[in-house]
Motif scaffolding. Structure first.
Motif, short mmCIF file in Angstrom:
data_model
loop_
_atom_site.label_atom_id
_atom_site.label_comp_id
_atom_site.label_asym_id
_atom_site.label_seq_id
_atom_site.Cartn_x
_atom_site.Cartn_y
_atom_site.Cartn_z
N ASP A 168 0.82 -1.11 -0.02
CA ASP A 168 0.01 0.07 -0.02
C ASP A 168 0.80 1.11 -0.11
O ASP A 168 0.60 2.18 -0.57
N GLU A 169 1.70 1.40 0.87
CA GLU A 169 2.66 2.38 0.99
C GLU A 169 3.92 2.13 1.49
O GLU A 169 4.19 1.04 2.44
N THR A 170 5.10 2.89 0.93
CA THR A 170 6.54 2.50 1.05
C THR A 170 7.25 3.77 1.05
O THR A 170 7.00 4.61 0.28
N THR A 171 8.65 3.69 1.34
CA THR A 171 9.53 4.68 0.71
C THR A 171 10.23 4.26 -0.40
O THR A 171 10.22 3.11 -0.90
N VAL A 172 10.80 5.14 -1.26
CA VAL A 172 11.47 4.98 -2.35
C VAL A 172 12.73 3.82 -2.21
O VAL A 172 13.02 2.94 -2.74
N LYS A 173 13.62 4.18 -0.82
CA LYS A 173 14.29 3.35 -0.47
C LYS A 173 14.10 1.79 -0.35
O LYS A 173 14.65 1.11 -0.70
N GLU A 174 12.83 1.80 0.61
CA GLU A 174 12.29 0.27 0.73
C GLU A 174 11.81 -0.12 -0.68
O GLU A 174 12.25 -1.58 -0.80
N LEU A 175 11.31 0.45 -1.51
CA LEU A 175 10.71 0.03 -2.81
C LEU A 175 12.19 -0.70 -3.58
O LEU A 175 12.11 -1.55 -4.15
N ALA A 176 13.15 0.20 -3.65
CA ALA A 176 14.26 -0.05 -4.56
C ALA A 176 14.90 -1.31 -3.70
O ALA A 176 15.44 -2.61 -4.43
N GLY A 177 14.96 -1.52 -2.50
CA GLY A 177 15.64 -2.78 -1.74
C GLY A 177 14.58 -4.05 -2.06
O GLY A 177 15.24 -4.92 -2.44
N ALA A 178 13.44 -3.78 -2.16
CA ALA A 178 12.48 -4.99 -2.44
C ALA A 178 12.68 -5.28 -3.77
O ALA A 178 12.59 -6.75 -4.03
N LEU A 179 12.93 -4.57 -4.82
CA LEU A 179 12.96 -4.88 -6.10
C LEU A 179 14.52 -5.16 -6.59
O LEU A 179 14.95 -5.62 -7.65
N ARG A 180 15.26 -5.06 -5.38
CA ARG A 180 16.79 -5.19 -5.90
C ARG A 180 17.41 -4.20 -6.83
O ARG A 180 18.10 -4.82 -7.74
N ARG A 203 7.98 13.39 8.67
CA ARG A 203 8.97 13.14 9.59
C ARG A 203 10.38 13.19 9.10
O ARG A 203 11.55 13.65 9.88
N ASP A 204 10.83 12.86 7.98
CA ASP A 204 12.22 12.95 7.52
C ASP A 204 12.20 13.54 6.02
O ASP A 204 11.59 12.65 5.16
N GLU A 205 12.42 14.68 5.82
CA GLU A 205 12.42 15.27 4.35
C GLU A 205 13.37 14.39 3.41
O GLU A 205 13.19 14.60 2.26
N ARG A 206 14.19 13.71 3.77
CA ARG A 206 15.24 13.03 2.81
C ARG A 206 14.41 11.82 2.46
O ARG A 206 14.94 11.14 1.44
N SER A 207 13.45 11.44 3.11
CA SER A 207 12.34 10.35 2.62
C SER A 207 11.42 10.75 1.73
O SER A 207 10.79 11.53 2.21
N VAL A 208 11.13 9.74 0.74
CA VAL A 208 10.14 10.14 -0.10
C VAL A 208 9.15 8.90 -0.02
O VAL A 208 9.58 7.82 -0.22
N ARG A 209 7.90 9.25 0.49
CA ARG A 209 7.08 8.02 0.31
C ARG A 209 6.10 7.91 -0.89
O ARG A 209 5.93 8.73 -1.48
N VAL A 210 5.87 6.55 -1.25
CA VAL A 210 5.16 6.26 -2.46
C VAL A 210 3.91 5.56 -1.89
O VAL A 210 3.83 4.63 -1.16
N THR A 211 2.65 6.19 -2.49
CA THR A 211 1.59 5.61 -2.19
C THR A 211 0.69 5.53 -3.67
O THR A 211 0.80 6.13 -4.62
N LEU A 212 -0.15 4.74 -3.69
CA LEU A 212 -1.15 4.46 -4.62
C LEU A 212 -2.22 5.34 -4.83
O LEU A 212 -2.68 5.81 -3.56
N THR A 213 -2.49 5.57 -5.89
CA THR A 213 -3.92 6.35 -6.14
C THR A 213 -5.05 5.59 -6.26
O THR A 213 -4.92 4.22 -6.41
N GLY A 214 -6.27 6.36 -6.45
CA GLY A 214 -7.58 5.16 -6.63
C GLY A 214 -7.26 4.48 -7.87
O GLY A 214 -7.69 3.21 -8.01
N ARG A 215 -6.51 5.06 -8.94
CA ARG A 215 -6.62 4.54 -10.19
C ARG A 215 -5.59 3.31 -10.02
O ARG A 215 -5.65 2.22 -10.71
N GLY A 216 -4.52 3.54 -9.23
CA GLY A 216 -3.45 2.45 -9.12
C GLY A 216 -4.15 1.36 -8.21
O GLY A 216 -3.88 0.02 -8.66
N GLU A 217 -5.07 1.56 -7.44
CA GLU A 217 -5.78 0.51 -6.81
C GLU A 217 -6.88 -0.15 -7.67
O GLU A 217 -6.73 -1.39 -7.59
N GLN A 218 -7.42 0.51 -8.52
CA GLN A 218 -8.23 -0.03 -9.42
C GLN A 218 -7.40 -0.94 -10.47
O GLN A 218 -8.12 -2.08 -10.86
N LEU A 219 -6.25 -0.60 -10.85
CA LEU A 219 -5.67 -1.56 -11.79
C LEU A 219 -5.23 -2.78 -11.14
O LEU A 219 -5.19 -3.91 -11.82
#
Length: 157
Positions: free
Chosen positions: A61-73, A99-115
């Motif tokens: 549902d929601e993650t940081t760019v750093k976590e996403l990069a790690g998950a995808l290697r 909380r931490d301006e160095r961190s970018v959060r990534v979330t799905l939009t409604g359209r992303g959820e529908q996909l």
């Protein structure tokens, strides 16, 4: 390689024959699998790397760019353009963390959820197209994860 070739011949130490290279078999398999996904993902308006990003977001549902990069290697420089294109398509949103301006959060939009609903048929359709099902898929996936762990260790990461 000819499936009739005996195992001793297939495991000659130091062979430089292309078809005897594990790396080439994996490369060829990866290209073939990605090609099999292409028509299914074209219907969703996604490339294969974008599909992997979306799979991760549908799971989390929601993650940081750093976590996403790690998950995808993948490295940040590879993930960032993928996210930019998916954001332009209206499938996700990127926002700096309060909380931490160095961190970018990534979330799905409604359209992303529908996909997600439309994408739900992709794994079953691919399994049917390849003839791989249940235990065979599980065994192959486990062997590939074991190989990934061993290669990662050999690479010193």
């Amino acid at each position: 390689m000819d499936p009739v070739t005996n195992q001793a011949d297939a495991q000659r130490p130091g062979s430089l024959l292309l078809d005897e290279q594990l790396c080439f078999a994996l490369y060829a398999a990866q290209r073939a699998v990605t090609a099999a996904y292409r028509p299914l993902l074209d219907e969703l308006g996604l490339t294969y790397p974008q599909y992997l990003v979306m799979l991760t977001l549908w799971e989390r549902d929601e993650t940081t760019v750093k976590e996403l990069a790690g998950a995808l290697r993948l490295d940040y420089g590879t993930v960032s353009p993928l996210l930019k294109r998916l954001e332009s398509a209206g499938l996700l949103r990127r926002e700096r963390s309060l909380r931490d301006e160095r961190s970018v959060r990534v979330t799905l939009t409604g359209r992303g959820e529908q996909l997600r609903d439309r994408a739900a048929a992709v794994p079953t359709t691919l399994a049917a197209a390849t003839g791989l099902h249940g235990p065979e898929v599980a065994r192959l996936r486990e062997e590939l994860w074991q190989l990934t762990a061993r290669a990662t260790k050999a690479a010193g990461r």
